[in-house]
Structures are given as C-alpha cells and as structure tokens.
Scaffold this active site. Structure first.
Site, PDB file in Angstrom:
ATOM      1  N   HIS A  12       0.874  -1.193   0.000  1.00  0.00           N
ATOM      2  CA  HIS A  12       0.000   0.000   0.000  1.00  0.00           C
ATOM      3  C   HIS A  12       0.901   1.230   0.000  1.00  0.00           C
ATOM      4  CE1 HIS A  12      -3.845   2.152   1.411  1.00  0.00           C
ATOM      5  NE2 HIS A  12      -2.927   3.095   1.221  1.00  0.00           N
ATOM      6  N   HIS A  14       1.659   5.348  -1.697  1.00  0.00           N
ATOM      7  CA  HIS A  14       1.279   6.546  -2.474  1.00  0.00           C
ATOM      8  C   HIS A  14       2.528   7.135  -3.106  1.00  0.00           C
ATOM      9  CE1 HIS A  14      -2.824   6.670  -0.800  1.00  0.00           C
ATOM     10  NE2 HIS A  14      -2.238   6.131   0.253  1.00  0.00           N
ATOM     11  N   LYS A  94      -9.357  -0.001  -5.957  1.00  0.00           N
ATOM     12  CA  LYS A  94      -9.340   0.591  -4.611  1.00  0.00           C
ATOM     13  C   LYS A  94     -10.598   1.427  -4.383  1.00  0.00           C
ATOM     14  CE  LYS A  94      -7.772   2.138  -0.657  1.00  0.00           C
ATOM     15  NZ  LYS A  94      -6.678   3.075  -0.438  1.00  0.00           N
ATOM     16  N   HIS A 131     -10.540   1.350   1.629  1.00  0.00           N
ATOM     17  CA  HIS A 131     -10.263   2.263   2.751  1.00  0.00           C
ATOM     18  C   HIS A 131     -11.513   2.214   3.618  1.00  0.00           C
ATOM     19  CE1 HIS A 131      -8.361   6.004   4.538  1.00  0.00           C
ATOM     20  NE2 HIS A 131      -9.497   5.864   5.191  1.00  0.00           N
ATOM     21  N   HIS A 165      -4.716  -0.843   5.549  1.00  0.00           N
ATOM     22  CA  HIS A 165      -4.173  -0.154   6.733  1.00  0.00           C
ATOM     23  C   HIS A 165      -5.087  -0.260   7.953  1.00  0.00           C
ATOM     24  CE1 HIS A 165      -6.817   2.870   5.075  1.00  0.00           C
ATOM     25  NE2 HIS A 165      -5.971   3.276   4.161  1.00  0.00           N
ATOM     26  N   ASP A 237       1.543   2.454   3.510  1.00  0.00           N
ATOM     27  CA  ASP A 237       0.684   3.627   3.352  1.00  0.00           C
ATOM     28  C   ASP A 237       1.530   4.897   3.399  1.00  0.00           C
ATOM     29  OD1 ASP A 237      -1.569   5.117   2.876  1.00  0.00           O
ATOM     30  OD2 ASP A 237      -2.308   5.042   4.938  1.00  0.00           O
TER      31      ASP A 237
HETATM   32  C1  NCD Z   1      -3.317   9.005   2.202  1.00  0.00           C
HETATM   33  C2  NCD Z   1      -2.821  10.054   1.223  1.00  0.00           C
HETATM   34  O1  NCD Z   1      -2.232  11.068   1.651  1.00  0.00           O
HETATM   35  O2  NCD Z   1      -2.982   9.868   0.021  1.00  0.00           O
HETATM   36  N1  NCD Z   1      -3.374   9.596   3.509  1.00  0.00           N
HETATM   37  C3  NCD Z   1      -3.384   8.937   4.681  1.00  0.00           C
HETATM   38  O3  NCD Z   1      -3.549   9.598   5.718  1.00  0.00           O
HETATM   39  N2  NCD Z   1      -3.189   7.640   4.773  1.00  0.00           N
HETATM   40  C4  NCD Z   1      -4.615   8.460   1.762  1.00  0.00           C
HETATM   41  C5  NCD Z   1      -5.055   7.231   2.507  1.00  0.00           C
HETATM   42  O4  NCD Z   1      -4.537   6.131   2.317  1.00  0.00           O
HETATM   43  O5  NCD Z   1      -5.955   7.366   3.345  1.00  0.00           O
HETATM   44 ZN    ZN Z   2      -3.182   5.046   1.635  1.00  0.00          ZN
END
Ligand code: NCD
Ligand code: ZN
Length: 330
Positions: A12, A14, A94, A131, A165, A237
């Site tokens: 996971h 970003h 997702k 999520h 998560h 995450d």
């Molecule tokens: C994530 C993001 O910044 O894209 N933020 C987070 O707090 N985890 C998005 C997500 O996975 O919720």
């Molecule tokens: Zn995330």
C-alpha cells in the site's frame, strides 16, 4: 547481526505524480521489489487511459531499479469490458468512501450502488482494496465500517477483499471469521497510538487516516504482524505531503515512511524475538494472497544504529531525528 529480505513488497503505497513522484519513487524502488500503487491522484486513476499513463510514469520514475509497480484503479461503476481490459494491468480496484481521506472526493457516495461492479470483479477475480472508514466519530470509523466489511465478505464470497491499513482490534478479529478478508498493516500503526499523535505536543508527521488508535488496538495489530498471520501483509501507506501542507493549519493526512519502513520493522521484530517472521510479513504472505511472483531482489539490513534523516528532499519522514537500531547495509 544481519538480515537478508527476499523481494520485500510494499502492499500500500502513495507515489503521487510529477515532482513528488520523482522525489519519492526512487526511495521505494531502492528498498522494495514492488509496491501496490494507490490511485488517489487528482484526477483519480479511473480509466484505462489514465492507468496506462500512470503506470508508465511510475516505471519511468523507478527505472534504474528492480521494482514492479502493482497498479490499482480508483473505484467507480465500471463496465465488464473496462474491467476485463484493465485486468492485466492492475492488481486490484481501490474503493474510497467519498471525502474520507486525501484526494478521495470522487469516491463512493452510496455503497448500495457498488454491487454490480463488485460482482463483475468477483467473476473476473479482481481483488477489492478498501479504505474502510465511515464518516462517524473519528475513533470509531473503522470499527463502524467492520459491519460493511462483513456484508461485502458474505455477499461476495469469491471476491478477495483487502482491508487496507487496519488500525483496530475489531478489524483483526474479522480476518479469522471470513475466508475472503485480508489486511494490510502499516509500520506506524504497529509503533504508535493516538497518544503519539496528540497526547503530548502534536506531531503532524504522525497524523494520518485512519488515525492511530488505542494501545489495545495497536497490540492486536502487533500480535497479527509478529506472528505473520497468514492473511496480513505489510503496506506502508507511505503518503508524502509537502512540509508546508503538514506543518500547517489544516495538516494533510499521511505519514511518510517508505525509506525507513524496513529498518523500523527489523528493530520492532527483533525486540519481540520475531525476526524469523519478517519475511512472511513483508513479502511471502502478499505473494500468496495476491498470487504474484516478484523478481528476486535481496535487501540487506544490519543491526547498526542510524538517525532517521530530518527530511528526504524536503519531505519529513515519521520519527525524523530519532535513532533506531537497524539500518540498510551499505
Ligand atoms: C493518504 C494520502 O495522503 O494519500 N493519507 C493517509 O492519511 N493515509 C490516503 C489514505 O490512504 O488514506
Ligand atoms: Zn493510503
């Protein structure tokens, strides 16, 4: 003491786009053999065209490394042929409830309308990544969403559903109750509780969605991770934001952890005499659950202390400035 991990995977992640992508992608690609790349860009990755563009972007940004981007599509109502076409380029779809986290405004507003797409995903054997938070009181959002996980798991028994998560004992309990429910767990949710975020001086770099919960929740997550429960996978995450968006009024949600996740986990697993379980948590479980075979990549760690950098190209990681007892072998 040393530790060799084989093809560690971040299930996971970003990576963003443009300059942020260029800044953070190498920091994942250096230390992982692959990662599940989240689709919450602006606009979201919700068409084949955008998917192929983004995959090429991620490949470009990680080019010098052995790193497989496992792409995801942002959930909307898709047609069968769209899903069929996307299938060979994605690991899953997702689902974000609308407005629940960073860049999720285009997410699902009415959960009663998602079923036709879910049954096509079930037929095509495309996993659903979720999520899982309601829009209730912030500490209860995940526990409230567990009811929806149960409904989906029983209504679509052939659909692999990954609770992303997870942060609560309630979610851990579901793993053993539904064959088709799986979960990712982040390093920061294994290491922190709400106290670390707001119990003393507020720490914006630990502020994320879902918010870290109570000690007993953290302990349930720890028990699952340290035993390498066969249905849990490590997903950082890691969610970078520019420093001015974190250290500000209206702090953006997201913890940046990708470049230090593995040393943090080595320290944690060693402390609990569970180093022999780390391979399963950071790779083998994911390979089995998602039926993937990443290219072989050995990542070597050493028990040698390091200070977590104050920033990586101006992005502040969790625990910046702390000393931890493990690092990557030079
Ligand atoms: C994530 C993001 O910044 O894209 N933020 C987070 O707090 N985890 C998005 C997500 O996975 O919720
Ligand atoms: Zn995330």
């Amino acid at each position: 003491m040393n530790l060799a991990l084989h093809s560690p995977l971040d299930m996971h992640l970003h990576l963003r786009q443009d300059e942020m992508l260029d800044a953070v992608a190498p920091l994942s690609a250096k230390y992982f053999a692959g990662g599940v790349v989240m689709p919450n860009l602006i606009p979201p990755i919700n068409s084949i065209e955008r998917l192929l563009w983004y995959k090429a972007e991620v490949k470009r940004a990680t080019a010098p490394y052995v790193f497989e981007p496992y792409m995801t599509l942002f959930f909307r109502s898709y047609t069968f042929s769209e899903l069929e076409e996307a299938r060979r380029n994605i690991i899953g779809v997702k689902l974000y409830p609308s407005g629940i986290t960073t860049n999720s405004e285009g997410g699902v507003q009415d959960l009663s309308l998602i079923e036709p797409t879910l049954s096509m995903m079930q037929e095509l054997d495309i996993p659903l990544l979720v999520h899982g938070e309601t829009n209730g009181f912030v500490m209860d959002r995940e526990s409230e969403f567990c009811r929806i996980y149960q409904l989906l798991a029983s209504k679509f028994p052939g659909l692999r559903i990954v609770m992303e998560h997870i942060t609560t004992r309630d979610a851990v309990v579901l793993l053993d109750r539904y064959e088709n429910l799986f979960a990712t767990i982040t390093p920061h949710h294994l290491l922190t509780t709400l106290d670390d975020v707001v119990g003393g001086l507020m720490n914006p770099h630990l502020f994320c969605k879902p918010i870290a919960k109570r000690p007993e929740d953290r302990d349930a997550l720890l028990a699952a991770a340290l035993s390498a429960h066969s249905k849990v996978m490590m997903g950082t995450d890691s969610a970078p934001h520019p420093t001015n968006m974190k250290e500000s009024h209206g702090c953006a949600a997201g913890v940046f952890s990708a470049p230090i996740a593995l040393p943090l986990l080595a320290e944690l697993f060693e402390r609990h005499n569970a180093l022999d379980r780390l391979q399963a948590f950071v790779s083998s479980n994911a390979c089995r659950i998602y039926r993937i075979t990443p290219r072989e990549k050995e990542v070597r760690l050493i028990k040698q202390s390091m200070i977590i950098p104050a920033s990586y190209l101006s992005i502040v990681p969790m625990w910046a400035g702390y000393e931890i007892s493990w690092s990557f072998e030079a």
